[in-house]
Design a protein around this motif. Structure first.
Motif, PDB file in Angstrom:
ATOM      1  N   GLN A 222      31.505  32.022  43.548  1.00  0.00           N
ATOM      2  CA  GLN A 222      31.547  32.855  42.349  1.00  0.00           C
ATOM      3  C   GLN A 222      30.563  32.361  41.299  1.00  0.00           C
ATOM      4  OE1 GLN A 222      34.739  35.314  41.559  1.00  0.00           O
ATOM      5  NE2 GLN A 222      35.379  34.222  39.744  1.00  0.00           N
ATOM      6  N   ASN A 223      29.577  31.612  41.724  1.00  0.00           N
ATOM      7  CA  ASN A 223      28.657  31.015  40.758  1.00  0.00           C
ATOM      8  C   ASN A 223      27.739  32.023  40.079  1.00  0.00           C
ATOM      9  OD1 ASN A 223      29.692  28.471  41.175  1.00  0.00           O
ATOM     10  ND2 ASN A 223      28.196  27.905  42.716  1.00  0.00           N
ATOM     11  N   HIS A 224      27.695  33.257  40.605  1.00  0.00           N
ATOM     12  CA  HIS A 224      26.870  34.264  39.947  1.00  0.00           C
ATOM     13  C   HIS A 224      27.347  34.530  38.524  1.00  0.00           C
ATOM     14  CE1 HIS A 224      30.301  36.512  41.505  1.00  0.00           C
ATOM     15  NE2 HIS A 224      30.054  37.427  40.594  1.00  0.00           N
ATOM     16  N   GLN A 225      28.636  34.278  38.255  1.00  0.00           N
ATOM     17  CA  GLN A 225      29.141  34.526  36.899  1.00  0.00           C
ATOM     18  C   GLN A 225      28.525  33.568  35.889  1.00  0.00           C
ATOM     19  OE1 GLN A 225      32.912  36.178  36.248  1.00  0.00           O
ATOM     20  NE2 GLN A 225      33.666  35.670  38.291  1.00  0.00           N
ATOM     21  N   LEU A 226      28.155  32.383  36.360  1.00  0.00           N
ATOM     22  CA  LEU A 226      27.542  31.410  35.461  1.00  0.00           C
ATOM     23  C   LEU A 226      26.158  31.869  35.011  1.00  0.00           C
ATOM     24  CD1 LEU A 226      28.519  28.135  37.358  1.00  0.00           C
ATOM     25  CD2 LEU A 226      29.831  29.404  35.657  1.00  0.00           C
ATOM     26  N   LEU A 227      25.568  32.810  35.749  1.00  0.00           N
ATOM     27  CA  LEU A 227      24.233  33.300  35.399  1.00  0.00           C
ATOM     28  C   LEU A 227      24.254  34.255  34.220  1.00  0.00           C
ATOM     29  CD1 LEU A 227      22.804  33.893  38.992  1.00  0.00           C
ATOM     30  CD2 LEU A 227      22.523  31.897  37.509  1.00  0.00           C
ATOM     31  N   GLN A 228      25.466  34.554  33.721  1.00  0.00           N
ATOM     32  CA  GLN A 228      25.554  35.394  32.518  1.00  0.00           C
ATOM     33  C   GLN A 228      24.724  34.797  31.391  1.00  0.00           C
ATOM     34  OE1 GLN A 228      27.197  38.243  32.199  1.00  0.00           O
ATOM     35  NE2 GLN A 228      26.983  38.575  30.001  1.00  0.00           N
ATOM     36  N   ALA A 331      24.180  40.267  26.072  1.00  0.00           N
ATOM     37  CA  ALA A 331      23.947  40.949  27.340  1.00  0.00           C
ATOM     38  C   ALA A 331      25.272  41.286  28.008  1.00  0.00           C
ATOM     39  CB  ALA A 331      23.103  40.064  28.256  1.00  0.00           C
ATOM     40  N   LEU A 332      25.464  42.551  28.379  1.00  0.00           N
ATOM     41  CA  LEU A 332      26.716  43.018  28.976  1.00  0.00           C
ATOM     42  C   LEU A 332      26.441  43.667  30.320  1.00  0.00           C
ATOM     43  CD1 LEU A 332      29.821  43.649  28.540  1.00  0.00           C
ATOM     44  CD2 LEU A 332      29.033  45.914  27.812  1.00  0.00           C
ATOM     45  N   ASN A 333      27.096  43.178  31.373  1.00  0.00           N
ATOM     46  CA  ASN A 333      26.871  43.749  32.698  1.00  0.00           C
ATOM     47  C   ASN A 333      27.629  45.059  32.874  1.00  0.00           C
ATOM     48  OD1 ASN A 333      29.547  43.407  34.140  1.00  0.00           O
ATOM     49  ND2 ASN A 333      29.205  41.318  33.451  1.00  0.00           N
ATOM     50  N   THR A 334      27.164  45.885  33.815  1.00  0.00           N
ATOM     51  CA  THR A 334      27.824  47.147  34.133  1.00  0.00           C
ATOM     52  C   THR A 334      28.326  47.125  35.576  1.00  0.00           C
ATOM     53  OG1 THR A 334      25.671  48.123  34.676  1.00  0.00           O
ATOM     54  CG2 THR A 334      26.517  48.522  32.473  1.00  0.00           C
ATOM     55  N   VAL A 335      28.807  45.966  36.008  1.00  0.00           N
ATOM     56  CA  VAL A 335      29.388  45.847  37.338  1.00  0.00           C
ATOM     57  C   VAL A 335      30.720  46.588  37.357  1.00  0.00           C
ATOM     58  CG1 VAL A 335      30.334  44.243  39.040  1.00  0.00           C
ATOM     59  CG2 VAL A 335      28.275  43.646  37.767  1.00  0.00           C
ATOM     60  N   THR A 336      31.000  47.277  38.450  1.00  0.00           N
ATOM     61  CA  THR A 336      32.262  48.009  38.557  1.00  0.00           C
ATOM     62  C   THR A 336      32.922  47.757  39.908  1.00  0.00           C
ATOM     63  OG1 THR A 336      31.157  49.958  39.486  1.00  0.00           O
ATOM     64  CG2 THR A 336      31.414  49.885  37.086  1.00  0.00           C
ATOM     65  N   ASN A 337      34.235  47.835  39.922  1.00  0.00           N
ATOM     66  CA  ASN A 337      34.966  47.918  41.180  1.00  0.00           C
ATOM     67  C   ASN A 337      34.967  49.381  41.594  1.00  0.00           C
ATOM     68  OD1 ASN A 337      35.534  45.204  41.317  1.00  0.00           O
ATOM     69  ND2 ASN A 337      37.596  45.382  40.490  1.00  0.00           N
ATOM     70  N   ALA A 338      34.682  49.634  42.855  1.00  0.00           N
ATOM     71  CA  ALA A 338      34.487  51.017  43.280  1.00  0.00           C
ATOM     72  C   ALA A 338      35.028  51.257  44.683  1.00  0.00           C
ATOM     73  CB  ALA A 338      32.993  51.368  43.228  1.00  0.00           C
ATOM     74  N   LEU A 339      35.057  52.523  45.066  1.00  0.00           N
ATOM     75  CA  LEU A 339      35.428  52.938  46.412  1.00  0.00           C
ATOM     76  C   LEU A 339      34.265  53.703  47.024  1.00  0.00           C
ATOM     77  CD1 LEU A 339      39.010  54.366  45.718  1.00  0.00           C
ATOM     78  CD2 LEU A 339      38.414  52.051  46.449  1.00  0.00           C
ATOM     79  N   PHE A 340      34.047  53.520  48.322  1.00  0.00           N
ATOM     80  CA  PHE A 340      33.056  54.323  49.017  1.00  0.00           C
ATOM     81  C   PHE A 340      33.530  54.616  50.426  1.00  0.00           C
ATOM     82  CE2 PHE A 340      31.847  50.384  51.011  1.00  0.00           C
ATOM     83  CZ  PHE A 340      31.090  50.698  52.137  1.00  0.00           C
ATOM     84  N   ILE A 341      32.838  55.518  51.083  1.00  0.00           N
ATOM     85  CA  ILE A 341      33.193  55.929  52.435  1.00  0.00           C
ATOM     86  C   ILE A 341      32.083  55.495  53.388  1.00  0.00           C
ATOM     87  CG2 ILE A 341      33.745  57.878  53.942  1.00  0.00           C
ATOM     88  CD1 ILE A 341      34.554  59.439  51.427  1.00  0.00           C
TER      89      ILE A 341
END
Length: 449
Positions: A222-228, A331-341
């Motif tokens: 989960q180290n990508h969060q530190l890149l904030q 800086a604010l990310n626009t990452v979302t939890n989503a559904l796909f097919i």
């Protein structure tokens, strides 16, 4: 692209298995193009009633279609599934518990095997990991039918997170928002002020260490969060848009350089739980330390605010990521939890019906009750949790700059940022060599390797 798909197929054949809970494979495989055509043929304006009549007739006849949903088996998902099945007695939904740390590989293995789940969790802003290999079903016709009836229920930034080249492949049901949760009791006990800059953040970590508490909690994978913090630097030096679009030379990215140097200093100082071994600490270990009051600041997704407030015996707060300089841009990310097919899913029509219910007011209400933020417009004012209100407060302001994370550039870059980059620097690889590897991955993506 061919090389990527071949690699996935090799993994599937070598493993000889599919996504946990999946049934037998089917030799027929539907491509993205044919899936899109099918969607267009079956969802033209005026066909909704016919689909409803078909469902009613199927229910009366006792015909039930089982679809598999790769998602969390949490209470809110179970409630959504129960509500959907009540309204759609002709469809049964089987939840296949998601492995968030290995989601991409598991989903791709299922697709390559020819027997994927029908609906799958993934991050909307990273859906190109599947569209690049023609592994995602085009749901644009469903979203835009009846004059954008379904599409217009979403906050534009969130639904657009699942768009690639003008087409929609994922439906976002909640914003993630990278977050720092903090133990208010510890801050009060040791008289620590909320850090507003990086220097103040490091000073807070020092005070906590002097009192036997770790300043930082973050687990392996989960180290990508530190890149904030890198995004904060880039927002303030004017290079954010360039680098998140993959247009800049990463070896020259000052924001990433400063961020990596900063985290190495935090690691070397022992501020990061549990000191030695911080880079390999698991989620369970790190969260256990948090709940025991051994960690003052926890890096995690804002979507887990409900979990932390419910399970912590101390007061939990939201700490905005410290600015690189007080008064600067945020800086604010626009990452979302989503559904796909998946493109070759066996029951795409039923999957769409489930996704529509999941993102309806009834479905989103369950998500809000679980302590998560909504992605739909009508439910924005239904948030009454104080911690969620504090989280929403970090997303507004004249100085807030939105962006999509660099993970969306490619699945290889995503893996490198999430699993490798911070750890490489902390364990001795130079910042220059690390950024050179990132640039090499970007160049390979540009060349289509």
């Amino acid at each position: 692209m061919k090389r990527k798909l071949t690699a996935v197929l090799t993994v599937a054949l070598a493993a000889g298995i599919m996504v946990t809970g999946c049934g037998s494979s089917n030799s027929g495989t539907e491509t993205k193009e044919s899936a899109a055509t099918t969607a267009g043929d079956t969802t033209a304006a005026g066909d909704t009633k016919a689909a409803g009549d078909t469902a009613t007739e199927a229910a009366k006849s006792g015909e039930v279609t089982t679809i598999r949903f790769y998602g969390s088996d949490s209470e809110y998902n179970q409630n959504i599934v129960a509500g959907f099945q009540t309204e759609n007695p002709d469809i049964k939904v089987e939840i296949v518990p998601v492995d968030f740390d290995n989601a991409e590989q598991i989903i791709k293995t299922g697709i390559a095997s020819g027997d994927p789940v029908d609906v799958s969790f993934f991050w909307g802003s990273q859906i190109n990991a599947f569209t690049d290999d023609n592994m995602a079903y085009d749901i644009t016709p469903y979203l835009t039918e009846n004059n954008n009836e379904w599409k217009d229920t979403f906050v534009p930034a969130y639904i657009d997170a699942g768009m690639v080249d003008g087409k929609y492949y994922a439906v976002s049901y909640q914003p993630v928002i990278e977050t720092i949760f903090y133990n208010k009791d510890l801050f009060t006990q040791y008289n620590v002020e909320i850090p507003k800059t990086w220097d103040e953040f490091v000073e807070a970590c020092k005070v906590f260490k002097d009192n036997g508490v770790y300043g930082v909690g973050n687990w392996n994978g989960q180290n990508h969060q530190l890149l904030q913090f890198a995004y904060q630097y880039m927002a303030n030096d004017g290079t954010l848009e360039e680098y998140v679009a993959g247009k800049g030379d990463f070896t020259q990215c000052e924001g990433l350089k400063k961020c990596l140097e900063n985290w190495k200093s935090v690691y070397d100082a022992g501020y990061w739980y549990p000191g030695e071994g911080a880079l390999t600490s698991t989620k369970d270990q790190t969260q256990a330390a948090w709940y025991q009051g051994k960690v003052a600041m926890m890096f995690d997704a804002g979507s887990n605010a409900g979990e932390y407030t419910k399970n912590s015996e101390f007061e939990v707060g939201i700490l905005p990521f410290p600015y690189v300089a007080e008064g600067g841009k945020y800086a604010l990310n626009t990452v979302t939890n989503a559904l796909f097919i998946p493109a070759n899913a066996k029951h795409p029509e039923e999957a769409v019906r489930f996704m529509k219910y999941y993102t309806s007011d009834a479905g989103i209400e369950e998500i809000i009750k679980s302590g998560r933020l909504p992605a739909t417009i009508s439910m924005q004012d239904k948030v009454d949790s104080e911690i969620l209100k504090d989280l929403l407060a970090t997303t507004v302001g004249d100085n807030v700059v939105g962006y999509k994370q660099m993970q969306g550039l490619s699945s290889e870059i995503n893996s490198f940022l999430q699993n490798d980059m911070v750890g490489m620097v902390c364990t001795g690889t130079s910042v220059e060599d690390t950024l050179e590897q990132l640039e090499d991955l970007k160049q390979a993506t540009v060349k289509g390797e």
